[in-house]
Design a protein around this motif. Sequence first.
Motif, mmCIF file in Angstrom:
data_model
loop_
_atom_site.group_PDB
_atom_site.id
_atom_site.type_symbol
_atom_site.label_atom_id
_atom_site.label_comp_id
_atom_site.label_asym_id
_atom_site.label_seq_id
_atom_site.Cartn_x
_atom_site.Cartn_y
_atom_site.Cartn_z
ATOM 1 N N UNK A 380 49.408 -38.163 -22.627
ATOM 2 C CA UNK A 380 48.603 -38.466 -23.801
ATOM 3 C C UNK A 380 48.413 -39.959 -23.992
ATOM 4 N N UNK A 381 49.494 -40.742 -23.831
ATOM 5 C CA UNK A 381 49.401 -42.203 -23.958
ATOM 6 C C UNK A 381 48.483 -42.780 -22.884
ATOM 7 N N UNK A 382 48.565 -42.243 -21.676
ATOM 8 C CA UNK A 382 47.668 -42.697 -20.606
ATOM 9 C C UNK A 382 46.209 -42.424 -20.976
ATOM 10 N N UNK A 383 45.951 -41.276 -21.590
ATOM 11 C CA UNK A 383 44.576 -40.910 -21.925
ATOM 12 C C UNK A 383 43.984 -41.798 -23.016
ATOM 13 N N UNK A 384 44.798 -42.283 -23.963
ATOM 14 C CA UNK A 384 44.199 -43.193 -24.941
ATOM 15 C C UNK A 384 44.195 -44.645 -24.447
ATOM 16 N N UNK A 385 44.758 -44.866 -23.269
ATOM 17 C CA UNK A 385 44.698 -46.187 -22.645
ATOM 18 C C UNK A 385 43.602 -46.276 -21.596
ATOM 19 N N UNK A 386 43.384 -45.202 -20.835
ATOM 20 C CA UNK A 386 42.471 -45.239 -19.694
ATOM 21 C C UNK A 386 41.013 -45.514 -20.078
ATOM 22 N N UNK A 387 40.565 -45.320 -21.334
ATOM 23 C CA UNK A 387 39.212 -45.764 -21.665
ATOM 24 C C UNK A 387 38.968 -47.257 -21.414
ATOM 25 N N UNK A 388 40.046 -48.051 -21.308
ATOM 26 C CA UNK A 388 39.900 -49.475 -20.966
ATOM 27 C C UNK A 388 39.556 -49.665 -19.492
ATOM 28 N N UNK A 389 39.613 -48.585 -18.723
ATOM 29 C CA UNK A 389 39.418 -48.624 -17.270
ATOM 30 C C UNK A 389 40.459 -49.538 -16.627
ATOM 31 N N UNK A 390 40.136 -50.147 -15.491
ATOM 32 C CA UNK A 390 41.191 -50.792 -14.715
ATOM 33 C C UNK A 390 40.867 -52.245 -14.354
ATOM 34 N N UNK A 391 40.287 -52.959 -15.306
ATOM 35 C CA UNK A 391 39.957 -54.365 -15.058
ATOM 36 C C UNK A 391 41.196 -55.252 -15.132
ATOM 37 N N UNK A 392 42.130 -54.903 -16.032
ATOM 38 C CA UNK A 392 43.365 -55.676 -16.192
ATOM 39 C C UNK A 392 44.533 -54.718 -16.383
#
Length: 441
Positions: A380-392
């Motif tokens: 769940x924590x990953x899912x509300x973080x992954x909208x930032x994608x993977x730039x940093x």
Amino acid sequence: MVSDRLLINKQTQYFRQFIGPLFLILVCPPAVFAFWYTNVFLDGSFLRFGQFVTEQGLWKTFSTIWFPYFFGTPEAWKILGVFAGFELALMRLLPGKRYEGPITPAGNIPLYRANGLPAFAITLFMFITCSFYLKLFSPTIIYDHFGGLLGALNIFSLFFCLFLWMKGHFFPSSSDVGGSGNFIFDYYWGMELYPRIFGWDVKMFTNCRFAMMGWPLIILSFASKQQELYGLSDSMVVSIALQLIYITKFFIWETGYLRSLDIMHDRAGYYICWGCLVWVPGIYTSPTLYLVNHPVHLGPVLASLIFGVGAASILINYWADRQRQIVRASAGQCTIWGKPPLLTVARYTTERGERKQNVLLASGWWGLSRHFHYIPEIVGAFCWTVPALFHHFLPYFYVLFLTILLAERAFRDDRRCAKKYGDDWQAYCQKVPYKIIPYVI
């Protein structure tokens, strides 16, 4: 060989009771400021932060990032005073059922008023009404003063933990108190299990009514800032929605949290109280803070997929906790997944010599692993973080931290239960052989 083991044990104890706590006490406060500054002024890039430190030097870095906010700001202290006073009033004035916590090692039973969910609803209602509709303050107020808020929270928390150390020594609230004689460790770990001040339970306030109640207000303010600067992105909407679901789930389940390791075992010191008052606002909200100035447009398909997986994970996490809650409340006279629960009766003895017992659930989600509920919490924590994608990497620090925290907690809880329940715990582990990940760990 015996002397070697004794030396290793002594060195390990020295690290756990002095070096480790001292390191965390010294490093964590500036780290919180570094995360905030990197997110807001350095594009969320650890590489740019490293370049900044190299170019400016440590002294200039401290003078730029930490010194201006070290004691907070007048505005920050006003915000915190109003918020803390409001939450303390809700704890005391809102009606709620009497709830008994688990019996302590010294034989005490902590008492609570279970009114977390209405307090959460009123807090959100008041923030939205006063900022968006009555215009008493801007909804971006927390973002605009976040550096000062972190400074005020940090300096208050450091002294508050010192006060708790003194309170444990001179006027403890109950017989569940004790220390190692090592000031650093006792300051870090705390002296009392359930300290109360003028009737308010300290850990319930710091953990539930300040940290968890402040979390949604912080991220709503961050979303308002993105709306003001760039317009609201679907990535922000997904992240905020999942976090609000998770936090709502927490308050629905708050009485269950009062039986968690945080409350039952961890004492009220720097580890818990500073962590909830400073680390939670500063680090748990950092993925959302990153999104403020990095609006990502996911599109309806990807946004729906991320939201769906995240919401399902939070639901499973709640479902697992709820299964255990039902079994405990009914003493096993219930069904789990349509069948009678598979239980282990675990007996233990309190410090007063009283014989007690608990029932340990070994079916349902708890039949997969002894701490299976940590898996959907991390997802769940990953899912509300992954909208930032993977730039940093910075937005993902919280997920990494949470994974390490929960893994360490699983091993620590197993050691504690093995000591507490003895052979009954071994019998339980035979029924549920995996700690966290089924067939792996």
